[in-house]
Design an enzyme around this catalytic site. Structure first.
Site, PDB file in Angstrom:
ATOM      1  N   TYR A  19      24.836 -59.863  17.004  1.00 30.95           N
ATOM      2  CA  TYR A  19      26.291 -59.757  17.093  1.00 30.95           C
ATOM      3  C   TYR A  19      26.753 -58.408  16.539  1.00 30.95           C
ATOM      4  O   TYR A  19      27.549 -57.703  17.168  1.00 30.95           O
ATOM      5  CB  TYR A  19      26.946 -60.922  16.334  1.00 30.95           C
ATOM      6  CG  TYR A  19      28.432 -60.758  16.173  1.00 30.95           C
ATOM      7  CD1 TYR A  19      29.289 -60.920  17.257  1.00 30.95           C
ATOM      8  CD2 TYR A  19      28.990 -60.424  14.943  1.00 30.95           C
ATOM      9  CE1 TYR A  19      30.654 -60.754  17.118  1.00 30.95           C
ATOM     10  CE2 TYR A  19      30.357 -60.265  14.794  1.00 30.95           C
ATOM     11  CZ  TYR A  19      31.178 -60.426  15.882  1.00 30.95           C
ATOM     12  OH  TYR A  19      32.526 -60.253  15.745  1.00 30.95           O
ATOM     13  N   GLU A  41      38.200 -66.488  15.838  1.00 31.81           N
ATOM     14  CA  GLU A  41      38.650 -66.041  14.513  1.00 31.81           C
ATOM     15  C   GLU A  41      39.571 -67.079  13.874  1.00 31.81           C
ATOM     16  O   GLU A  41      39.497 -67.311  12.670  1.00 31.81           O
ATOM     17  CB  GLU A  41      39.371 -64.694  14.595  1.00 31.81           C
ATOM     18  CG  GLU A  41      38.500 -63.521  14.973  1.00 31.81           C
ATOM     19  CD  GLU A  41      37.475 -63.122  13.931  1.00 31.81           C
ATOM     20  OE1 GLU A  41      37.491 -63.636  12.798  1.00 31.81           O
ATOM     21  OE2 GLU A  41      36.623 -62.286  14.267  1.00 31.81           O
ATOM     22  N   TRP A  49      31.669 -66.457   9.201  1.00 33.86           N
ATOM     23  CA  TRP A  49      31.566 -66.074  10.610  1.00 33.86           C
ATOM     24  C   TRP A  49      30.266 -66.582  11.213  1.00 33.86           C
ATOM     25  O   TRP A  49      30.216 -66.945  12.385  1.00 33.86           O
ATOM     26  CB  TRP A  49      31.711 -64.565  10.760  1.00 33.86           C
ATOM     27  CG  TRP A  49      31.693 -64.118  12.184  1.00 33.86           C
ATOM     28  CD1 TRP A  49      30.773 -63.311  12.782  1.00 33.86           C
ATOM     29  CD2 TRP A  49      32.622 -64.469  13.223  1.00 33.86           C
ATOM     30  NE1 TRP A  49      31.073 -63.141  14.115  1.00 33.86           N
ATOM     31  CE2 TRP A  49      32.208 -63.843  14.410  1.00 33.86           C
ATOM     32  CE3 TRP A  49      33.768 -65.263  13.259  1.00 33.86           C
ATOM     33  CZ2 TRP A  49      32.885 -63.974  15.617  1.00 33.86           C
ATOM     34  CZ3 TRP A  49      34.445 -65.400  14.467  1.00 33.86           C
ATOM     35  CH2 TRP A  49      34.004 -64.758  15.634  1.00 33.86           C
TER      36      TRP A  49
END
Length: 187
Positions: A19, A41, A49
């Site tokens: 990522y 988000e 995350w």
């Protein structure tokens, strides 16, 4: 690739590294991708995350590949099925906010031509290049994320506090916060 120096936050897993290397901080101008990042988000608020990344494919399936037009019209039975889906974050307020945010997203498209035109106007269409030496130098919010958050809330968005918005700005390349010695810094 494993010998490359990266931002320290992504060292926990190969998924995190991928990522970081391929997506984080790369400018995104496509509305569909901007919406996906925004929804992810908002679900990340209060969580890590990596938790979201690990469930990203499940989110894509559960939320019709982030088709905001479909999400904006989710009936109550679809929302109830999402609340039962163990592959995603089953937070009632966040799931309902995805529907609300899809509706607000479409209104912004109608007003500005695209969500991309709207969101990128805050940076004059160009990424903000920061120069953090270490992770400690990377803020959680900025006056600009405060401003965008306030404007989105005024337009009906939910779960778009300044921290969520700054993370969205980082993820979509509106800001480049790769640390000084990160190999992706100047790509």
């Amino acid at each position: 690739m494993e010998n490359k120096i990266r931002c320290g936050w992504c060292s926990a897993s190969d998924l995190y590294k991928k990522y970081h290397d391929e997506e984080w901080g790369v400018p995104v101008y496509d509305d569909a991708s901007l919406f996906e990042f925004l929804i992810l988000e908002t679900f990340q608020a209060g969580l890590s995350w990596i938790t979201i990344l690990n469930k990203r494919e499940n989110f894509r399936i559960a939320f019709d590949h982030f088709d905001y037009k479909k999400i904006a019209n989710y009936p109550e039975d679809k929302i109830e099925s999402l609340l039962e889906d163990t592959g995603i974050i089953r937070n009632k307020l966040k799931i309902r906010s995805a529907v609300t945010n899809a509706q607000a997203f479409i209104k912004i498209q109608e007003e500005f031509g695209s969500f991309s035109d709207y969101i990128w106007k805050f940076t004059d269409g160009k990424p903000i290049i920061n120069t953090p030496k270490t992770l400690k130098d990377v803020p959680a919010t900025t006056p600009l994320s405060d401003e965008i958050s306030k404007d989105l809330k005024k337009r009906g968005f939910k779960f778009v506090g300044s921290t969520v918005i700054y993370a969205h700005m980082q993820a979509t390349g509106m800001v480049n916060d790769h640390v000084e010695d990160c190999w992706t810094r100047n790509r």
